[in-house]
Design a protein around this motif. Structure first.
Motif, PDB file in Angstrom:
ATOM      1  N   THR A  20      36.918  59.787   2.515  1.00 50.33           N
ATOM      2  CA  THR A  20      36.307  61.100   2.717  1.00 50.33           C
ATOM      3  C   THR A  20      37.117  62.174   2.025  1.00 50.33           C
ATOM      4  O   THR A  20      38.246  61.950   1.597  1.00 50.33           O
ATOM      5  CB  THR A  20      36.218  61.442   4.215  1.00 50.33           C
ATOM      6  N   GLU A  68      32.727  58.266  12.405  1.00 49.31           N
ATOM      7  CA  GLU A  68      31.831  57.216  12.888  1.00 49.31           C
ATOM      8  C   GLU A  68      31.343  57.485  14.315  1.00 49.31           C
ATOM      9  O   GLU A  68      30.341  56.932  14.741  1.00 49.31           O
ATOM     10  CB  GLU A  68      32.520  55.848  12.831  1.00 49.31           C
ATOM     11  N   LYS A 105      41.912  49.079   8.192  1.00 47.20           N
ATOM     12  CA  LYS A 105      40.830  49.073   9.182  1.00 47.20           C
ATOM     13  C   LYS A 105      41.205  48.187  10.369  1.00 47.20           C
ATOM     14  O   LYS A 105      40.971  48.555  11.528  1.00 47.20           O
ATOM     15  CB  LYS A 105      39.526  48.560   8.558  1.00 47.20           C
ATOM     16  N   TRP A 140      27.319  46.369   9.749  1.00 48.92           N
ATOM     17  CA  TRP A 140      28.572  47.072  10.043  1.00 48.92           C
ATOM     18  C   TRP A 140      29.777  46.400   9.393  1.00 48.92           C
ATOM     19  O   TRP A 140      30.887  46.921   9.456  1.00 48.92           O
ATOM     20  CB  TRP A 140      28.785  47.179  11.554  1.00 48.92           C
ATOM     21  N   LYS A 158      31.977  45.855   6.507  1.00 49.50           N
ATOM     22  CA  LYS A 158      32.171  46.589   5.256  1.00 49.50           C
ATOM     23  C   LYS A 158      33.572  46.362   4.683  1.00 49.50           C
ATOM     24  O   LYS A 158      34.371  47.286   4.564  1.00 49.50           O
ATOM     25  CB  LYS A 158      31.948  48.090   5.497  1.00 49.50           C
ATOM     26  N   TRP A 208      33.037  56.735  17.132  1.00 47.51           N
ATOM     27  CA  TRP A 208      33.444  55.692  18.069  1.00 47.51           C
ATOM     28  C   TRP A 208      34.420  56.296  19.087  1.00 47.51           C
ATOM     29  O   TRP A 208      35.620  56.167  18.978  1.00 47.51           O
ATOM     30  CB  TRP A 208      34.065  54.502  17.354  1.00 47.51           C
ATOM     31  N   ARG A 234      39.390  58.870  11.633  1.00 49.03           N
ATOM     32  CA  ARG A 234      38.102  58.794  10.954  1.00 49.03           C
ATOM     33  C   ARG A 234      37.091  58.008  11.790  1.00 49.03           C
ATOM     34  O   ARG A 234      35.933  58.406  11.922  1.00 49.03           O
ATOM     35  CB  ARG A 234      38.252  58.142   9.575  1.00 49.03           C
ATOM     36  N   GLN A 235      37.541  56.900  12.372  1.00 46.12           N
ATOM     37  CA  GLN A 235      36.637  56.098  13.200  1.00 46.12           C
ATOM     38  C   GLN A 235      36.078  56.924  14.358  1.00 46.12           C
ATOM     39  O   GLN A 235      34.906  56.811  14.692  1.00 46.12           O
ATOM     40  CB  GLN A 235      37.358  54.861  13.749  1.00 46.12           C
TER      41      GLN A 235
END
Length: 172
Positions: free
Chosen positions: A2, A85, A146, A134, A136, A87, A80-81
């Motif tokens: 991002t 996203e 990740k 999902w 990726k 979460w 970020r997650q």
């Protein structure tokens, strides 16, 4: 990556941070702000401020100030997650059958396999707990980032379960 991730990565080492409300200000060695992480979607304002403080504390910890790009990348990915996203802790708490750990294992194993392109390697996908949309994977390093962020999410979830059990015992 991002726009925020790019700015943080291009800023280089972020040896210090400061919490302002529910944002973490990323400061360079001279004290100049080189980035900001806004913590949103994590419960109420108090919860967001608590997460911001935990991120700042982690950035200020000895492990990060030893110029570890890997640790900084894992923290940025975890933020970020949550923020991109969506979460949230509440969402993570719904996955109480080891799914988050399995997802981390999938990314970690994919890195072990050395897949540097989007892969549906049966060995790694065998652990994957969710719909393949999902899944990726990218490069081995990114997959490990990740995986580490997912491990952090699972540890945080387990800590919340333990805290709830302790609070339940205290209330009995």
């Amino acid at each position: 990556m991002t726009k925020t991730d790019t700015k943080i990565a291009s800023a280089g080492v972020v040896p210090y941070s400061s919490v302002v409300g529910s944002s973490v200000m990323l400061l360079n060695a001279a004290g100049a702000c080189v980035g900001q992480l806004g913590i949103v979607g994590v419960g109420d304002q108090a919860a967001q401020e608590a997460v911001a403080q935990r991120v700042a504390d982690a950035i200020n910890a000895e492990a990060v100030t030893t110029n570890s790009k890997a640790v900084a990348d894992v923290l940025v990915e975890r933020v970020r997650q949550v923020t991109v996203e969506g979460w949230s802790h509440e969402h993570d708490d719904e996955h109480d059958a080891g799914e988050i750990a399995a997802a981390a294992a999938s990314y970690s194993f994919n890195a072990y396999l050395g897949q540097s392109v989007r892969s549906y390697a049966a060995e790694a996908v065998g652990f994957w707990p969710w719909d393949l949309d999902w899944w990726k994977p990218t490069t081995p390093r990114r997959d490990l980032v990740k995986a580490a962020a997912l491990i952090l999410a699972e540890i945080e979830r387990l800590d919340r379960v333990a805290d709830q059990a302790t609070q339940g015992e205290a209330g009995e």
